[in-house]
Design an enzyme around this catalytic site. Structure first.
Site, short mmCIF file in Angstrom:
data_model
loop_
_atom_site.label_atom_id
_atom_site.label_comp_id
_atom_site.label_asym_id
_atom_site.label_seq_id
_atom_site.Cartn_x
_atom_site.Cartn_y
_atom_site.Cartn_z
N ASP A 75 -7.98 -7.41 0.94
CA ASP A 75 -6.98 -7.60 1.99
C ASP A 75 -7.59 -7.14 3.29
O ASP A 75 -8.48 -6.29 3.29
CB ASP A 75 -5.73 -6.74 1.71
CG ASP A 75 -5.92 -5.32 2.21
OD1 ASP A 75 -6.57 -4.53 1.50
OD2 ASP A 75 -5.46 -5.00 3.31
N HIS A 84 -5.37 -21.35 11.20
CA HIS A 84 -6.76 -21.74 10.94
C HIS A 84 -7.52 -20.64 10.20
O HIS A 84 -8.19 -20.90 9.19
CB HIS A 84 -7.49 -22.09 12.24
CG HIS A 84 -8.95 -22.20 12.04
ND1 HIS A 84 -9.55 -23.31 11.49
CD2 HIS A 84 -9.95 -21.29 12.22
CE1 HIS A 84 -10.85 -23.10 11.37
NE2 HIS A 84 -11.12 -21.88 11.79
N ASP A 111 0.87 -1.18 0.00
CA ASP A 111 0.00 0.00 0.00
C ASP A 111 0.91 1.23 0.00
O ASP A 111 2.12 1.12 0.17
CB ASP A 111 -0.98 -0.04 1.17
CG ASP A 111 -0.28 0.02 2.50
OD1 ASP A 111 0.96 0.10 2.52
OD2 ASP A 111 -0.97 -0.03 3.53
N CYS A 113 -7.39 -27.66 8.05
CA CYS A 113 -6.13 -27.01 8.42
C CYS A 113 -5.37 -27.83 9.46
O CYS A 113 -5.92 -28.70 10.12
CB CYS A 113 -6.38 -25.59 8.92
SG CYS A 113 -6.67 -25.44 10.69
N CYS A 142 -13.00 -28.28 8.64
CA CYS A 142 -11.76 -27.60 8.24
C CYS A 142 -10.61 -28.58 8.12
O CYS A 142 -10.42 -29.44 8.97
CB CYS A 142 -11.42 -26.52 9.26
SG CYS A 142 -9.92 -25.61 8.86
N CYS A 192 -6.95 -27.80 13.01
CA CYS A 192 -8.18 -28.60 13.17
C CYS A 192 -7.90 -30.10 13.02
O CYS A 192 -8.60 -30.92 13.60
CB CYS A 192 -9.23 -28.16 12.16
SG CYS A 192 -9.87 -26.52 12.54
ZN LIG Z 1 -8.94 -25.19 10.88
#
Ligand SMILES: [Zn+2]
Length: 372
Positions: A269, A338, A96, A309, A307, A312
């Site tokens: 963003d 996550h 930016d 990830c 999820c 998780c």
């Molecule tokens: Zn997760």
């Protein structure tokens, strides 16, 4: 090759939807849109290795020119071979311009048509940034996408104040274009105009005439009701060229991304997913949860069953809560992993839905689950 190349792959044919997906080619790789860009204010996504960010599926980050100008200084970064080298990130970077931070973080001493004199929030030292300085900083950083120096009006602002800031933004946009001379870096224009539809449209048209390779909407998500932001996007988007990427700055709540995509936005963003992650406010397919809440003390189920990830797949809610309660650094790290995984999956799912002309159904289903 031009600094970037944007190709729209598909526009949804559904009613009341301007959703589209595409690819943005940069010198540091290809980015699929819609895209969410995590924010690495200090040239780092707090707590994550660049390797982890890649594994989460991100191919572009945002870094803040203002912060890196104040510390460690853009000249040092240039000496280090540019921001990619300095921070060990070989994929794309958007910087930016510092405009938003100068006006929102710095103790401002003076604003003129030439630029802004302000005091550093770190040590009180006095600095000046105008369009030329902003271009010098961003060219030294060597990001793939740079932003013009702009003046964002706070919410609420009078029409007169907003008009003045928009006019100044237009003058600065032109000057930025004049000073900018780094071929491998694309310079995006920023539409201002606060919450006045005609000023927004005028701004979009003015900037379109300057033929930037991409366009951002700035000065939104600054405290206004969500619907007002959506209305401003609707009013502005038709005045921007269809074939160029469109970037909604500072917006990243899951719902706002879906509503933005529905209105034709390609890029987003926001610090929200990473900041929330560090604070234990975690996005799940059934809504936001605060993991430090006592109700999760004995909850041995994963944070989000849907999820995939690392957090998780390997840990329970009780363990995550324990980490935050004990102030262990792994808590915020896992929370960030996550939340970023969630954001990336959200935009990927949106893309698949657009490809299948299924965006409206996706949106409905997401809301039913997220707000259940
Ligand atoms: Zn997760």
């Amino acid at each position: 090759m031009m600094s970037i190349k944007y190709t729209i792959l598909k526009k949804t044919q559904e009613k009341d939807s301007k959703a589209r997906c595409g690819i943005l080619e940069t010198k540091h790789g290809v980015i699929e849109t819609p895209v969410f860009m995590p924010v690495g204010t200090q040239a780092t996504i707090k707590g994550l290795l660049p390797q982890s960010i890649k594994e989460l599926g991100f191919s572009i980050l945002l870094c803040n020119a203002y912060h890196l100008f104040l510390r460690p200084g853009h000249n040092l970064i240039k000496e280090a071979g540019g921001l990619h080298n300095f921070m060990g990130w070989d994929k794309a970077i958007l910087t930016d311009s510092g405009g938003f931070q100068v006006f929102s973080l710095g103790k401002i001493n003076k604003v003129t048509d030439e630029g802004v004199t302000f005091q550093s929030y770190i040590d009180g030292s006095k600095h000046f940034i105008g369009p030329k300085e902003s271009m010098d900083i961003q060219m030294a950083l060597g990001s793939d996408i740079a932003m013009v120096f702009d003046q964002c009006s706070p919410y609420p602002s009078t029409r007169l104040e907003t008009e003045k800031a928009a006019k100044r933004t237009h003058k600065w946009a032109k000057e930025c274009q004049k000073y900018h001379n780094l071929d491998c870096q694309a310079l995006f224009g920023i539409v201002q105009g606060g919450f006045f539809a005609d000023l927004r449209q005028e701004s979009a048209k003015y900037l379109t005439d300057l033929e930037f390779p991409g366009y951002a909407m700035g000065g939104l998500s600054v405290g206004e009701p969500k619907q007002l932001m959506y209305d401003m996007i609707d009013e502005t988007i038709t005045c921007l060229p269809d074939e160029k990427p469109r970037y909604l700055m500072g917006v990243g709540a899951p719902q706002s991304i879906i509503e933005g995509v529905a209105r034709g936005i390609d890029m987003f963003d926001c610090v929200l997913p990473t900041r929330n992650g560090r604070n234990g406010c975690l996005f799940t397919s059934t809504g936001k949860i605060s993991i430090t809440n006592a109700r999760y003390r004995d909850d041995l189920s994963p944070l989000d069953n849907d999820c995939g990830c690392y957090a998780c797949q390997n840990f329970s809610r009780a363990y995550l809560r324990h980490l935050y309660m004990a102030n262990e650094m792994l808590g915020p790290i896992l929370g960030t992993i996550h939340n970023l995984y969630f954001m990336n999956k959200l935009v990927k799912d949106i893309k698949i839905a657009i490809e299948k002309n299924n965006f409206n159904i996706f949106k409905k289903r997401f809301y039913e689950s997220y707000f259940s």
